[in-house]
Write an enzyme that holds these catalytic residues in place. Sequence first.
Site, PDB file in Angstrom:
ATOM      1  N   LYS A   1      -6.754   3.296  -3.439  1.00 51.49           N
ATOM      2  CA  LYS A   1      -7.162   3.301  -2.031  1.00 51.49           C
ATOM      3  C   LYS A   1      -7.340   4.743  -1.598  1.00 51.49           C
ATOM      4  CE  LYS A   1      -5.162   1.965   2.477  1.00 51.49           C
ATOM      5  NZ  LYS A   1      -4.061   1.231   3.146  1.00 51.49           N
TER       6      LYS A   1
ATOM      7  N   LYS B   1     -10.091   0.161  -2.571  1.00 49.66           N
ATOM      8  CA  LYS B   1      -9.991  -0.021  -1.122  1.00 49.66           C
ATOM      9  C   LYS B   1     -10.268   1.276  -0.377  1.00 49.66           C
ATOM     10  CE  LYS B   1      -6.860  -1.275   2.664  1.00 49.66           C
ATOM     11  NZ  LYS B   1      -5.506  -1.738   3.044  1.00 49.66           N
TER      12      LYS B   1
ATOM     13  N   ASP C   1       0.861  -1.183   0.000  1.00 48.31           N
ATOM     14  CA  ASP C   1       0.000   0.000   0.000  1.00 48.31           C
ATOM     15  C   ASP C   1       0.894   1.229   0.000  1.00 48.31           C
ATOM     16  OD1 ASP C   1      -1.806  -2.070   0.429  1.00 48.31           O
ATOM     17  OD2 ASP C   1      -3.001  -0.946   1.898  1.00 48.31           O
TER      18      ASP C   1
END
Lengths: 488, 305, 292
Positions: free
Chosen positions: B205, B241, B142
């Site tokens: 995300k 996400k 991430d």
Amino acid sequence: MTETNISTKGSDWGYAPAPESADHFKLKEQYGLFIGGKFVPAGSGRRFATINPANEKTLAQIADAGEKDVDKAVKAARTAYEKVWRKMPGRERGKYLYRIARIIQERARELAVVESMDGGKPIRESRDVDIPLAAAHFFYHAGWADKLGYAFPGKSAGPIGVAGQIIPWNFPLLMVAWKVAPALACGNTVVLKPAETTPLTALLFAEICQEAGLPDGVFNCITGAGSTGAALVKHPGLDKVAFTGSTDVGKAIQKSLAGRSTKLTLELGGKAANIIFEDAAIDQAVEGIINGIFFNQGHVCCAGSRLLVQESVEQEVVEKLKARMEHLIVGDPLDKNTDIGAINSKAQCERIQDYLKVGQDEGAELFQTKCPVPEKGYWVRPSFFTKVAQSHRIVQEEIFGPVLAIQSFRTLDEALEKANNTPYGLSGGVWTDKGAKIFKVTRGIKAGVIWANTFNKFDPSSPFGGYKESGYGREGGRHGLRPYVELS
Amino acid sequence: MSSSLTVSTNLNLQAHPVDEVGIRERVARLATRSIKKASKVEGLKLALSMVDLTTLEGADTPGKVRQLCTKAIHLHSGRKDLPMVAAVCVYPTMVRIAREALQGTPIQVAAVATAFPSGMNPLAVKLEDTRYAVAEGAHEIDMVISRGDFLRGDYARVANEIEQVKEACGKAHLKVILETGELGTLDRVRLASDIAMQSGADFIKTSTGKIQPAATPEVVLVMLQAISDFYRKTGKRIGMKPAGGIANAKAALNLLIMVREVLGPAWLTPSLFRIGASKLPNDMLMQLEKERTGVYQGLDYFSND
Amino acid sequence: MSGSGENMKSGRLDVRKTYKMLIGGAFVRSESGRALDVNAPGGKWLGHVCRASRKDFRNAVVAARKAASGWANTTPYLKGQILYRAAEMLEGRATTFREVLQSIGLSPVAAKTEVTQAIDLLVYYAGWTDKYLQVFGSVNPVSSPYFNFSVTEPMGVVAYVSGEKRPLLDLVTGIAPIVAGGNTVITLSTGRAAVPAMELGEVLATSDFPHGVINLLCGVREELVGQMATHMDVNALVTQGADAKESAASREACALNLKRFFPREANGKGDEDPYRILDTVEIKTTWHPVGG
């Protein structure tokens, strides 16, 4: 994933039925006419059934008003006007309207459920739109009752007298509010005729007037079909007629009032163009198209029933529209997840089906979603036509159902020309991210309500009404008071 | 592998205007979907299977991470019908611990990298951070975008960094954190989404969880629409996400509704949709227990980690 | 008009004027070739005016429609200046108008009053062109994140049937609010009122009104009102001095295309009234989201 143990298969997870309960109130088996503050049977003793269009079951028996009943109602309204209402200080009139607004809020859930049962509209809309807006209309107009001097600069505003008001079946209680709130705020009394397929919330509204202690005869409600409406319009005791409905009937009413001094306002049909430019926020525009044509099953006079999309984004818009439409749930109006409820009546359902056939016969291409529909009741899947020509009936005529006609355009001028090429002029929409273009197009569309980067928004403070054959007079806002006052 | 800055030539910065009010209204309408009974149970289980169970504290220890991993496997004692979460999300130094604790489960280990959460380090450091996490065994990375570069309009630099981090990921999946709370407008959220997807993101995300607002439904909707457009143009499915500020079961179900209606059922899988959270699962578990027992629950009956 | 007596006293024969109608900026005779006699109250023949035909009216509608969009989009400031210009032109010809009005039977005092009132009325409405929107438009406080405002827009083409009681003033009191509101207009003057109407054409033609904005017909009321009421490309009908029968027929006929219909009594009340501008404008409400 480096390890693919995680499922990559999409889930078919969906929504279980979520019905709104209807067990917190009880409808009566029969409803009388509301005249002079009391429910009374029709003189003839005749009744008709109002049914739930989602299951064709009878909800209640409704009194069928004839000429004599109409006469009684008009006389009750006249008496109330002369003896009570016109003399009452505006501040006190206003307080009655505030009371009504509050009681509508208090009985909101019951009204929403009845509205959906009687008319077929999804509970999501009756709960979130119709009923709150109806209350808001009374709240807004209540405050005008003692401030009319500020609404008409240079003039003194007084009431007209007795108003006969005829309303349609697409927004039953909301139309009661649109008509009754300004009329009462301005000091007039009312004889209202709701549509024969959706009389229930108007009758519940009569109960609300009783609960509010509204003086007898200020509001009267006579139920029946077209003949009752015709009898009302013909009655010489009316000072004012307000009608919402089809253009044909509106014209007939104007004709029948010829030779009389009775004032008239008309809110009639439409065939609004919703114009999407290539520089628009496309996803929001698609949502706007959905709100424009599928709100209330398309039973909306200001529906965006003609989509004009710039050719460069036509394919994208149509693809996205199809995808979005497939998520529209058609079915039980009382299910909280229903997007599109039942068509209001068998007759209207047949009329829409007929247009679907006409459109195809004319050579247009029909798209309908695959959503399952219930067996009983009246339903039309969300639909649109492509490959349509300006001359097609589905482009020219008001269908009043969930049916969209899609045309493309190349330039702004062409869009405006197509948008205005109709005898109607109620509403219009424009979608673009460019401010200057918004003002050019909103000015260019000949219609009374223009939604820019939105569609089908309503507010009691916002005037609503048409140009050309969409009628005359405004409802809502300061301008909406004008049809209910005499200026001197 | 290059660590020097090269300008991305294929970046398509076509404007996709976003209307804020329109987005809010769509969000509000999606939120009117009523999820009851079987649909609620199924939805909550699905959402649990999509959770990236997260601990990203300076105070994280191997003990804390091991506990978290246990929770990831056994969400609630005594219930055998619950899924495991999709992944645990930790700092790079905790990856090895998490891998060990999750041995034999399908649960993925995600590591935040690239000088998380600010991203205010030289590219070389970010790439090294990434390579370290991957070497420790992270399945997923991430990363954060350089918001400073983005906000001053240096989109090429943002894109280039993503491309290079992607390269450094090797087989590991890349989630690109936009940190939408720092981007200011939904138009910028859309632009950042487009840049990230074009530069090799497997997932986009919303947030680090360190900045508020984080995964607002408005931001999520805009990103889902960007994913939808990217799929329409390229045929490539990018994952989504939301992370940060997803407070309760209702919010989680609303996310599923959004995914379902914007992207379609194909995205309703942990391989394409994740929910970054630490406390959220317990609220979902309470709802599930309520559906099972008919009794409203209290947090004392659910383990925190 | 022939004026009074034979003007040979100075040994020179007067040059008479042939009165023509004003359609699309051109002075024309009726396409029908028909004419009407105009007589002084005592019965003395004064001369001819045109007798407009249905086709003349249709031509005037075409001219008015053609001019509608341009006039609607003319700035309020310029509209005001043009109306004021008309006042200037009328003032400059006040003497002529007094004579004309006297020739058709008005007393010198009445003629003078009418001319000055007509001039002042033009000035009055000239001043409204850039104000009525401010006074009668609105910004509406809707309870949602939208900017919502209502503006006035012209209806388009308006037909106006003028009265005969105040031959000049009835015409001006009809025209001024209609064009101040941005509409184009076709007027019908009848009987003796045709004479000052045709004279007014010359004032208007020199007042910078674009061609077709004001079209002046004269003819027979019974012959043309029905046409005005039924024509599908006319947006509104304003009448003055109609009897009950005509008003009833007009209201019924206007239903054909839901033409707006405003019968006004010829009682001289309300000449100066901005609400008359409102009669022939529409209210348009626009919504736009407020967002970032």
